[in-house]
Motif scaffolding. Sequence first.
Motif, mmCIF file in Angstrom:
data_model
loop_
_atom_site.group_PDB
_atom_site.id
_atom_site.type_symbol
_atom_site.label_atom_id
_atom_site.label_comp_id
_atom_site.label_asym_id
_atom_site.label_seq_id
_atom_site.Cartn_x
_atom_site.Cartn_y
_atom_site.Cartn_z
ATOM 1 N N GLU A 22 30.740 -13.698 -9.708
ATOM 2 C CA GLU A 22 30.782 -15.108 -10.055
ATOM 3 C C GLU A 22 31.207 -15.280 -11.517
ATOM 4 O OE1 GLU A 22 30.256 -18.092 -8.388
ATOM 5 O OE2 GLU A 22 30.498 -16.767 -6.655
ATOM 6 N N PRO A 23 32.004 -16.293 -11.810
ATOM 7 C CA PRO A 23 32.361 -16.557 -13.213
ATOM 8 C C PRO A 23 31.118 -16.850 -14.059
ATOM 9 C CG PRO A 23 33.795 -17.782 -11.720
ATOM 10 C CD PRO A 23 32.696 -17.197 -10.883
ATOM 11 N N THR A 24 31.209 -16.538 -15.342
ATOM 12 C CA THR A 24 30.093 -16.735 -16.255
ATOM 13 C C THR A 24 30.551 -17.477 -17.504
ATOM 14 O OG1 THR A 24 30.527 -14.582 -17.273
ATOM 15 C CG2 THR A 24 28.916 -14.646 -15.486
ATOM 16 N N PRO A 25 29.656 -18.251 -18.144
ATOM 17 C CA PRO A 25 30.024 -18.952 -19.380
ATOM 18 C C PRO A 25 29.990 -18.014 -20.578
ATOM 19 C CG PRO A 25 27.770 -19.472 -18.765
ATOM 20 C CD PRO A 25 28.308 -18.611 -17.662
ATOM 21 N N VAL A 26 30.970 -18.156 -21.449
ATOM 22 C CA VAL A 26 31.038 -17.360 -22.681
ATOM 23 C C VAL A 26 31.342 -18.300 -23.830
ATOM 24 C CG1 VAL A 26 32.328 -15.596 -23.944
ATOM 25 C CG2 VAL A 26 31.773 -15.243 -21.534
ATOM 26 N N GLU A 27 30.492 -18.293 -24.844
ATOM 27 C CA GLU A 27 30.729 -19.123 -26.020
ATOM 28 C C GLU A 27 31.800 -18.467 -26.889
ATOM 29 O OE1 GLU A 27 28.395 -20.884 -29.949
ATOM 30 O OE2 GLU A 27 27.250 -20.270 -28.183
ATOM 31 N N VAL A 28 32.900 -19.174 -27.125
ATOM 32 C CA VAL A 28 33.990 -18.600 -27.907
ATOM 33 C C VAL A 28 34.081 -19.206 -29.300
ATOM 34 C CG1 VAL A 28 35.306 -18.024 -25.841
ATOM 35 C CG2 VAL A 28 35.707 -20.219 -26.966
ATOM 36 N N THR A 33 32.696 -23.491 -24.990
ATOM 37 C CA THR A 33 32.223 -22.448 -24.090
ATOM 38 C C THR A 33 33.151 -22.427 -22.883
ATOM 39 O OG1 THR A 33 29.912 -22.649 -24.780
ATOM 40 C CG2 THR A 33 30.324 -21.662 -22.631
ATOM 41 N N LEU A 34 33.668 -21.258 -22.558
ATOM 42 C CA LEU A 34 34.610 -21.126 -21.455
ATOM 43 C C LEU A 34 33.956 -20.406 -20.279
ATOM 44 C CD1 LEU A 34 37.813 -20.022 -23.415
ATOM 45 C CD2 LEU A 34 37.190 -22.334 -22.673
ATOM 46 N N ASN A 35 34.278 -20.865 -19.077
ATOM 47 C CA ASN A 35 33.830 -20.194 -17.866
ATOM 48 C C ASN A 35 34.872 -19.135 -17.506
ATOM 49 O OD1 ASN A 35 31.686 -20.125 -16.006
ATOM 50 N ND2 ASN A 35 32.959 -21.063 -14.423
ATOM 51 N N ILE A 36 34.445 -17.882 -17.411
ATOM 52 C CA ILE A 36 35.404 -16.790 -17.265
ATOM 53 C C ILE A 36 35.026 -15.869 -16.110
ATOM 54 C CG2 ILE A 36 35.603 -16.856 -19.791
ATOM 55 C CD1 ILE A 36 34.521 -13.918 -19.736
ATOM 56 N N LEU A 37 36.016 -15.172 -15.606
ATOM 57 C CA LEU A 37 35.825 -14.075 -14.665
ATOM 58 C C LEU A 37 36.487 -12.856 -15.286
ATOM 59 C CD1 LEU A 37 35.012 -12.858 -11.953
ATOM 60 C CD2 LEU A 37 37.121 -13.783 -10.974
ATOM 61 N N SER A 84 33.343 -26.064 -21.189
ATOM 62 C CA SER A 84 32.964 -27.244 -21.965
ATOM 63 C C SER A 84 34.201 -28.008 -22.390
ATOM 64 C CB SER A 84 32.149 -26.836 -23.198
ATOM 65 O OG SER A 84 32.959 -26.108 -24.107
ATOM 66 N N TYR A 85 33.981 -29.242 -22.845
ATOM 67 C CA TYR A 85 35.091 -30.072 -23.303
ATOM 68 C C TYR A 85 35.505 -29.661 -24.710
ATOM 69 C CZ TYR A 85 37.852 -34.184 -24.560
ATOM 70 O OH TYR A 85 38.858 -35.015 -24.957
ATOM 71 N N ARG A 86 36.804 -29.662 -24.958
ATOM 72 C CA ARG A 86 37.308 -29.385 -26.308
ATOM 73 C C ARG A 86 37.375 -30.700 -27.074
ATOM 74 N NH1 ARG A 86 39.983 -27.245 -30.062
ATOM 75 N NH2 ARG A 86 39.522 -25.112 -29.496
ATOM 76 N N LEU A 101 38.345 -15.930 -27.206
ATOM 77 C CA LEU A 101 37.844 -15.324 -25.968
ATOM 78 C C LEU A 101 38.197 -13.844 -25.904
ATOM 79 C CD1 LEU A 101 36.640 -15.352 -23.122
ATOM 80 C CD2 LEU A 101 38.853 -16.201 -22.281
ATOM 81 N N LEU A 102 39.432 -13.504 -26.212
ATOM 82 C CA LEU A 102 39.843 -12.100 -26.160
ATOM 83 C C LEU A 102 39.070 -11.264 -27.173
ATOM 84 C CD1 LEU A 102 43.717 -12.406 -25.697
ATOM 85 C CD2 LEU A 102 41.944 -12.156 -23.962
#
Length: 312
Positions: A22-28, A33-37, A84-86, A101-102
């Motif tokens: 499942e995708p997970t949130p990552v604070e960048v 915060t982006l939802n990523i896989l 999240s919203y930018r 993110l990278l």
Amino acid sequence: MINPDRPEGYVSFDRVHDTLPEPTPVEVSGDVTLNILHVSGPAPALVFVHGGLGSLWNPYPQLHAFRGEQELLTYALAGNGESSYRPAQSIEGHVADLKHLLDVVGVDRPILHGHSYGTAIAIEYAKRHPVRGLVLHAGGDHDLTPAWEKPLLRLFLALRLYRLLGRNALMDVLARWVACHDDTPQAVINDILQSNPMPRRRSAWRTVTEAFWGYDGRDDLDCIEAPTLVLHGPADRIVPIDVARETARRLPEAVFCRIQRTGHVAMMERPIVYNRLLRALVRAVQTSRDLDAVLQGIEEVQRRDRGWYVAE
């Protein structure tokens, strides 16, 4: 026996979804915060950037095909999906989100894959940061907005019609007549709509109108020296094929490939051919060989597949 309901090598979205985490949130950053896989694997990583009103699941055939072969990363742009919203929408902001993110997940010099409006982010990222390879699908460096899009999106925003969107006959018609080739099976269209439901968040629609409308990235394109695949379907009714062809001519190390009998979503419509081209790019990157030479090496395979793509 060939299944007329699905292209060769096709795997359903449900099957792909059920076999991946499942995708997970990552604070960048402090704002986003982006939802990523993120799936581990060998370098170079394949990083996928979806287009306007898109989903992190858009490259589901590639997530299935390349799992175990390469490190994989896909994410929902800020304002889309569960991200999240930018606060301020811009191409530069989305490029900054991707760089952060990278850095957070530890991906260095990826093969960056942009689809549709996501090609704008991929291009601008590659101008500013090193990449090992670039894939531009169904997009390019200018004229990414069809004439019908602006009045339609303005109407949806003014009347808040996005709140009413769901899977219905209208969405089927739009997918078939705008995004797909006439021969694309209904089962594939069903999976396209399931993996990319129209967003009901206003922020996703504003991402398109505020960040992508008017994009022109033709300046400084020659600074991108990474091997680049520019892939387009001749039945694309959103971005004209000449936009992609002209983009490839401006990139120093680009090869343009027309994937026959596809539209705006060739990666889903003809996945076995699409993935073969991606593997050619990976091979060129890993062996430091010329991309055009690697593609010539698989010409016999593509002739056996009845000429599914044409390199120009």
